[in-house]
Design an enzyme around this catalytic site. Structure first.
Site, PDB file in Angstrom:
ATOM      1  N   HIS A 161       1.615   4.295   7.353  1.00 17.84           N
ATOM      2  CA  HIS A 161       1.700   4.829   6.259  1.00 17.84           C
ATOM      3  C   HIS A 161       2.117   6.153   6.233  1.00 17.84           C
ATOM      4  O   HIS A 161       2.273   6.666   7.205  1.00 17.84           O
ATOM      5  CB  HIS A 161       0.315   5.055   5.497  1.00 17.84           C
ATOM      6  CG  HIS A 161      -0.187   3.325   5.207  1.00 17.84           C
ATOM      7  ND1 HIS A 161      -1.134   2.839   5.995  1.00 17.84           N
ATOM      8  CD2 HIS A 161      -0.213   2.746   4.201  1.00 17.84           C
ATOM      9  CE1 HIS A 161      -1.542   1.636   5.588  1.00 17.84           C
ATOM     10  NE2 HIS A 161      -0.790   1.537   4.495  1.00 17.84           N
TER      11      HIS A 161
ATOM     12  N   SER B  31       0.825  -1.174  -0.016  1.00 24.91           N
ATOM     13  CA  SER B  31      -0.191  -0.086  -0.081  1.00 24.91           C
ATOM     14  C   SER B  31       1.006   1.252   0.157  1.00 24.91           C
ATOM     15  O   SER B  31       0.354   2.314  -0.454  1.00 24.91           O
ATOM     16  CB  SER B  31      -0.977  -0.015   1.265  1.00 24.91           C
ATOM     17  OG  SER B  31       0.014  -0.052   2.470  1.00 24.91           O
TER      18      SER B  31
ATOM     19  N   ASP C 110      -0.450   7.093  10.371  1.00 20.91           N
ATOM     20  CA  ASP C 110      -1.070   6.165  11.144  1.00 20.91           C
ATOM     21  C   ASP C 110      -0.374   5.117  11.599  1.00 20.91           C
ATOM     22  O   ASP C 110      -0.792   4.198  12.162  1.00 20.91           O
ATOM     23  CB  ASP C 110      -2.170   5.616  10.198  1.00 20.91           C
ATOM     24  CG  ASP C 110      -1.823   4.427   9.111  1.00 20.91           C
ATOM     25  OD1 ASP C 110      -0.667   4.457   8.985  1.00 20.91           O
ATOM     26  OD2 ASP C 110      -2.519   3.880   8.475  1.00 20.91           O
TER      27      ASP C 110
END
Lengths: 273, 273
Positions: free
Chosen positions: B224, B11, B221
């Site tokens: 990320h 991601s 977070d």
């Protein structure tokens, strides 16, 4: 193979991957998207899973998000005359893996509209030739890829005072090399060509001027775009592509999303690869 | 055809075209670049033109800027085990136009390092298998494209408190699914593999922690990246690619730059197209 969306244009396209740029935003928009609720759903009851899936299906017409490669083909300073000369080279007929591109944005005119008696005269293309060239570019794409969506974008409006404050070369004449009136005429011509060819078009010249503060809000040097200006282009392109059926909701993803991987047996999702 | 740089990862790669993202920044960095002084030079004396050209040649080793397509291949939630399963499909052997990619960033480990007894256990890959998988991914690329630069990137550090504040699913255990210590072990393993294979590596785990305020500055977070975190990745990737000879100064452009188009005879630059 992922399908492509090509961005074909001048410096406003070339710079579209800068911070907040419309090309980067498109690329992000069309990348894989984490659907958190799917991820959650494995930990929720089966009923909630089904319910949320149905909601998603109704809202977006699909359970999955779509992904494409957004490919930058921006050439600073280019007009339609030069763009036409190099189209064959830029867009080879054989695509990797044989997947034709989904769409191309054709965003020229800001240089064609340079006035023929000012310092950027060598970039000027007469209005009638600009129209012919746009027709030829569209024909080229239609012949290359009959199914491709060709989205025209008009040149943006021009802030002439800002062009005088930010000349690209020494400009003792005191006259801007581009005017808003000329840009408007090329924008109109672009819209005419789009209509004649049945192509969608973003009328950026009008759209930007709907905001009273357009000169400061959308233009950094009277021609190129601020982040807010880039945002307008991004939103309009997404809207027009969606109207043509090219949207994040319409096509399947290429590989399993994390949301569709069973935590109890993750490799099951990959058994066909 | 422009060569490609692939971004292969999870991601943190998938999200790299968001505002200020490291992928978008790379794409912008490697796009065509307007060299204003060239543009100016037609209006300056020939001596100044030659002088500036020589300065540029000495400074950058080339008169032109280079351009590549930065291609996003990020898969949210993926670990090296899954990445290996789909590599063959993601990277087909035949490239459009036959140009092999210049480089690939391999940026996995953040999911492999999920703890095996917490809620993201299904993403966990044991350390020894993570190393084996990285070896296999590198072998795959070397076999596919022997000349490609394979740039490994370690997982980033983890802010465990933030992971508890921003759980991806309900987490009544009160324990984070990732720890900084585990991420560090995977980062070390990644560096070992890079050394064993002679590949360049960005040690993001160490690099980010050099800043005392790394948790707030670089992580959104706890895992990320913020825009500042993305900036670190961008700068490190550019630096490492440059060390491997892949930089904006080293290869010619594909089509004439506006700076190299003679205002007196613009079409001359296009006569070979």
């Amino acid at each position: 193979m992922r399908p492509k969306i090509y961005l074909y244009g001048d410096s406003i396209t070339e710079e579209s991957f800068s911070d907040g740029g419309w090309g980067a935003s498109l690329s992000h928009h069309f990348s894989r998207t984490v659907i958190i609720y799917f991820f959650l759903s494995y930990y929720l009851s089966y009923c909630i899973y089904i319910f949320l899936s149905l909601c998603f299906l109704i809202m977006f017409g699909s359970l999955f998000f779509f992904q494409v490669d957004v490919v930058l083909r921006g050439y600073s300073g280019y007009n339609t005359r030069w763009a036409l000369k190099v189209a064959e080279r830029i867009f080879p007929p054989v695509e990797s893996g044989g997947v034709p591109p989904l769409a191309v944005t054709v965003f020229f005119g800001a240089n064609d509209a340079c006035l023929p008696d000012r310092y950027s005269a060598f970039q000027h293309v007469p209005l009638h030739e600009y129209k012919q060239n746009l027709h030829s570019i569209i024909s080229f794409f239609k012949k290359r890829w009959p199914e491709i969506v060709i989205l025209l974008i008009t040149p943006p409006p021009i802030d002439e005072d800002a062009r005088l404050r930010h000349p690209y070369i020494e400009n003792p004449s005191g006259l801007p090399e581009r005017t808003n009136e000329a840009a408007g005429a090329y924008a109109q011509a672009c819209i005419s060509v789009a209509k004649e060819c049945g192509c969608p078009v973003v009328d950026l010249w009008i759209k930007m001027q709907e905001c009273p503060d357009w000169k400061q809000a959308y233009l950094s040097d009277g021609l190129h775009l601020t982040q807010a200006g880039n945002r307008i282009v991004f939103e309009e392109v997404v809207k027009k592509l969606k109207e043509q059926g090219t949207s994040v909701e319409n096509l399947p993803v290429d590989l399993p999303l994390i949301a569709n991987i069973d935590p109890q047996d993750p490799l099951k999702a990959f058994q066909d690869y």
